[in-house]
Design a protein around this motif. Structure first.
Motif, PDB file in Angstrom:
ATOM      1  N   CYS A  12      83.866  -5.354 -30.761  1.00  0.00           N
ATOM      2  CA  CYS A  12      84.732  -5.176 -31.842  1.00  0.00           C
ATOM      3  C   CYS A  12      85.534  -6.308 -32.254  1.00  0.00           C
ATOM      4  O   CYS A  12      86.044  -6.566 -33.566  1.00  0.00           O
ATOM      5  CB  CYS A  12      85.710  -3.949 -31.402  1.00  0.00           C
ATOM      6  N   LEU A  13      85.887  -7.458 -31.627  1.00  0.00           N
ATOM      7  CA  LEU A  13      86.479  -8.586 -31.581  1.00  0.00           C
ATOM      8  C   LEU A  13      85.751  -9.326 -32.731  1.00  0.00           C
ATOM      9  O   LEU A  13      86.270 -10.070 -33.419  1.00  0.00           O
ATOM     10  CB  LEU A  13      86.813  -9.178 -30.472  1.00  0.00           C
ATOM     11  N   LEU A  14      84.221  -9.328 -32.618  1.00  0.00           N
ATOM     12  CA  LEU A  14      83.525 -10.124 -33.496  1.00  0.00           C
ATOM     13  C   LEU A  14      83.645  -9.738 -35.137  1.00  0.00           C
ATOM     14  O   LEU A  14      83.704 -10.596 -35.914  1.00  0.00           O
ATOM     15  CB  LEU A  14      82.000  -9.932 -33.293  1.00  0.00           C
ATOM     16  N   ILE A  15      84.129  -8.729 -35.191  1.00  0.00           N
ATOM     17  CA  ILE A  15      84.310  -8.252 -36.702  1.00  0.00           C
ATOM     18  C   ILE A  15      85.510  -9.068 -37.324  1.00  0.00           C
ATOM     19  O   ILE A  15      85.049  -9.636 -38.679  1.00  0.00           O
ATOM     20  CB  ILE A  15      84.601  -6.514 -36.866  1.00  0.00           C
ATOM     21  N   PRO A  16      86.681  -8.829 -36.934  1.00  0.00           N
ATOM     22  CA  PRO A  16      87.643  -9.615 -37.445  1.00  0.00           C
ATOM     23  C   PRO A  16      87.551 -11.316 -37.641  1.00  0.00           C
ATOM     24  O   PRO A  16      87.715 -11.862 -38.706  1.00  0.00           O
ATOM     25  CB  PRO A  16      88.962  -9.534 -36.593  1.00  0.00           C
ATOM     26  N   LEU A  17      87.175 -11.860 -36.561  1.00  0.00           N
ATOM     27  CA  LEU A  17      86.507 -13.265 -36.657  1.00  0.00           C
ATOM     28  C   LEU A  17      85.433 -13.615 -37.577  1.00  0.00           C
ATOM     29  O   LEU A  17      85.636 -14.447 -38.342  1.00  0.00           O
ATOM     30  CB  LEU A  17      85.966 -13.703 -35.246  1.00  0.00           C
ATOM     31  N   ALA A  64      77.503  -7.537 -34.841  1.00  0.00           N
ATOM     32  CA  ALA A  64      78.389  -6.992 -34.089  1.00  0.00           C
ATOM     33  C   ALA A  64      78.327  -5.242 -34.290  1.00  0.00           C
ATOM     34  O   ALA A  64      78.466  -4.373 -33.588  1.00  0.00           O
ATOM     35  CB  ALA A  64      79.972  -7.105 -34.759  1.00  0.00           C
ATOM     36  N   ALA A  65      77.808  -4.933 -35.569  1.00  0.00           N
ATOM     37  CA  ALA A  65      77.424  -3.500 -36.008  1.00  0.00           C
ATOM     38  C   ALA A  65      76.428  -2.881 -35.102  1.00  0.00           C
ATOM     39  O   ALA A  65      76.461  -1.737 -34.514  1.00  0.00           O
ATOM     40  CB  ALA A  65      77.276  -3.371 -37.459  1.00  0.00           C
ATOM     41  N   LEU A  66      75.315  -3.763 -34.904  1.00  0.00           N
ATOM     42  CA  LEU A  66      74.329  -3.265 -33.854  1.00  0.00           C
ATOM     43  C   LEU A  66      74.637  -3.100 -32.530  1.00  0.00           C
ATOM     44  O   LEU A  66      74.328  -2.146 -31.882  1.00  0.00           O
ATOM     45  CB  LEU A  66      73.051  -4.255 -33.944  1.00  0.00           C
ATOM     46  N   LEU A  67      75.381  -4.128 -32.099  1.00  0.00           N
ATOM     47  CA  LEU A  67      76.218  -3.926 -30.560  1.00  0.00           C
ATOM     48  C   LEU A  67      77.016  -2.737 -30.454  1.00  0.00           C
ATOM     49  O   LEU A  67      76.744  -2.132 -29.238  1.00  0.00           O
ATOM     50  CB  LEU A  67      76.740  -5.160 -30.414  1.00  0.00           C
ATOM     51  N   ILE A  68      77.737  -2.477 -31.269  1.00  0.00           N
ATOM     52  CA  ILE A  68      78.840  -1.568 -31.232  1.00  0.00           C
ATOM     53  C   ILE A  68      77.682   0.001 -31.282  1.00  0.00           C
ATOM     54  O   ILE A  68      78.075   0.811 -30.703  1.00  0.00           O
ATOM     55  CB  ILE A  68      79.661  -1.143 -32.513  1.00  0.00           C
ATOM     56  N   THR A  69      76.761  -0.061 -32.255  1.00  0.00           N
ATOM     57  CA  THR A  69      75.833   1.280 -32.182  1.00  0.00           C
ATOM     58  C   THR A  69      75.089   1.251 -30.890  1.00  0.00           C
ATOM     59  O   THR A  69      74.921   2.523 -30.531  1.00  0.00           O
ATOM     60  CB  THR A  69      74.664   0.950 -33.219  1.00  0.00           C
ATOM     61  N   LEU A  70      74.666  -0.040 -30.333  1.00  0.00           N
ATOM     62  CA  LEU A  70      74.023   0.293 -28.940  1.00  0.00           C
ATOM     63  C   LEU A  70      74.805   0.843 -28.007  1.00  0.00           C
ATOM     64  O   LEU A  70      74.636   1.550 -26.904  1.00  0.00           O
ATOM     65  CB  LEU A  70      73.405  -1.042 -28.651  1.00  0.00           C
ATOM     66  N   ILE A  92      68.553  -5.220 -25.028  1.00  0.00           N
ATOM     67  CA  ILE A  92      68.737  -5.566 -26.532  1.00  0.00           C
ATOM     68  C   ILE A  92      70.070  -6.294 -26.918  1.00  0.00           C
ATOM     69  O   ILE A  92      70.137  -7.008 -27.796  1.00  0.00           O
ATOM     70  CB  ILE A  92      68.513  -4.095 -27.342  1.00  0.00           C
ATOM     71  N   SER A  93      71.187  -5.710 -26.252  1.00  0.00           N
ATOM     72  CA  SER A  93      72.413  -6.227 -26.513  1.00  0.00           C
ATOM     73  C   SER A  93      72.435  -7.717 -26.102  1.00  0.00           C
ATOM     74  O   SER A  93      73.073  -8.476 -26.697  1.00  0.00           O
ATOM     75  CB  SER A  93      73.530  -5.366 -25.733  1.00  0.00           C
ATOM     76  N   VAL A  94      71.828  -8.143 -24.975  1.00  0.00           N
ATOM     77  CA  VAL A  94      71.538  -9.478 -24.610  1.00  0.00           C
ATOM     78  C   VAL A  94      71.171 -10.327 -25.680  1.00  0.00           C
ATOM     79  O   VAL A  94      71.401 -11.359 -25.949  1.00  0.00           O
ATOM     80  CB  VAL A  94      70.789  -9.619 -23.191  1.00  0.00           C
ATOM     81  N   VAL A  95      69.902  -9.740 -26.151  1.00  0.00           N
ATOM     82  CA  VAL A  95      69.161 -10.689 -27.270  1.00  0.00           C
ATOM     83  C   VAL A  95      70.132 -10.948 -28.401  1.00  0.00           C
ATOM     84  O   VAL A  95      70.223 -11.883 -28.961  1.00  0.00           O
ATOM     85  CB  VAL A  95      67.727 -10.010 -27.538  1.00  0.00           C
ATOM     86  N   LEU A  96      70.596  -9.722 -28.638  1.00  0.00           N
ATOM     87  CA  LEU A  96      71.777  -9.974 -29.900  1.00  0.00           C
ATOM     88  C   LEU A  96      72.728 -10.773 -29.700  1.00  0.00           C
ATOM     89  O   LEU A  96      73.090 -11.724 -30.636  1.00  0.00           O
ATOM     90  CB  LEU A  96      72.188  -8.332 -30.354  1.00  0.00           C
ATOM     91  N   ALA A  97      73.387 -10.753 -28.546  1.00  0.00           N
ATOM     92  CA  ALA A  97      74.428 -11.659 -28.073  1.00  0.00           C
ATOM     93  C   ALA A  97      74.158 -13.264 -28.262  1.00  0.00           C
ATOM     94  O   ALA A  97      74.809 -14.000 -28.541  1.00  0.00           O
ATOM     95  CB  ALA A  97      74.917 -11.402 -26.982  1.00  0.00           C
ATOM     96  N   LEU A  98      72.553 -13.312 -27.727  1.00  0.00           N
ATOM     97  CA  LEU A  98      72.288 -14.563 -27.686  1.00  0.00           C
ATOM     98  C   LEU A  98      72.037 -15.080 -29.125  1.00  0.00           C
ATOM     99  O   LEU A  98      72.213 -16.416 -29.419  1.00  0.00           O
ATOM    100  CB  LEU A  98      70.977 -14.706 -26.889  1.00  0.00           C
TER     101      LEU A  98
END
Length: 201
Positions: A12-17, A64-70, A92-98
């Motif tokens: 969630c913190l990624l969204i305002p940033l 961020a949207a994909l990570l929150i959905t996961l 999948i979250s690890v791949v997206l975060a990378l």
């Protein structure tokens, strides 16, 4: 439960940033609120890399949207075992975060290069990058800033906005790194049943 909340907060913190990165990058196109410099292509070349708009902005919003959905319990079950499903979601979250680290790191690099190069501005000798050979030394030589006569206060404008972009993107790198660590901990320490088929033991 604490780990799950931590992982959710990081996403969630990624969204305002990301939203702030878009705003700051857009401001770089309008020194002193004027549009004439953008239309006449009298801006530093690094603003055209769209680092804040695309990479640490729109792309980070999508991630961020994909990570929150996961992280939602209603996410599609990819296998029958609950522990298996959570493990694949964490992977999948690890791949997206990378990917997030790559996008935000790109923004940090481009913004840093723009900061070191200095603004494209008008001087008595004409338009050009008068600070590009100083290797960023102009940042502490305040007396030299007055050499840029147009746009007015463009040196301060670029320094402040590029520095904010570096800070925002740097925070994204840290958050995505923490996200990777949290998800890897969940994969390696949270569940083992995914690797053991029922009935084998």
């Amino acid at each position: 439960m604490g780990l799950q909340k931590c992982r959710g907060c990081l996403s969630c913190l990624l969204i305002p940033l990301a939203l702030w990165s878009i705003v700051v990058n857009i401001l770089l196109y309008f020194p002193n609120g004027k549009t004439s410099y953008a239309t006449s292509n009298q801006l530093t070349n690094y603003v055209w890399y769209f680092e804040g708009i695309c990479f640490s902005g729109v792309m980070m919003l999508l991630l961020a949207a994909l990570l929150i959905t996961l992280e939602r319990d209603t996410f599609y079950q990819c296998c029958q075992s609950e522990s298996c499903n959570k493990t694949y979601r964490s992977f999948i979250s690890v791949v997206l975060a990378l990917l997030g680290i790559a996008f935000s790191a790109y923004s940090v690099i481009i913004s840093t290069l723009g900061l070191v190069q200095g603004p494209f501005c008008n001087t008595p000798a004409g338009w050009g990058y008068i600070f590009k050979d100083t290797a960023g030394g102009y940042l502490i030589e305040y007396s030299s800033w007055s050499r840029c006569t147009e746009p007015a206060h463009v040196v301060e404008w670029n320094i402040i906005l590029f520095s904010i972009l570096i800070a925002l993107s740097g925070l994204q790198v840290i958050i995505c790194f923490l996200k990777v660590m949290a998800e890897l901990k969940q994969i390696l320490c949270g569940t083992y049943s995914v690797f053991i088929q029922p009935g084998i033991i």
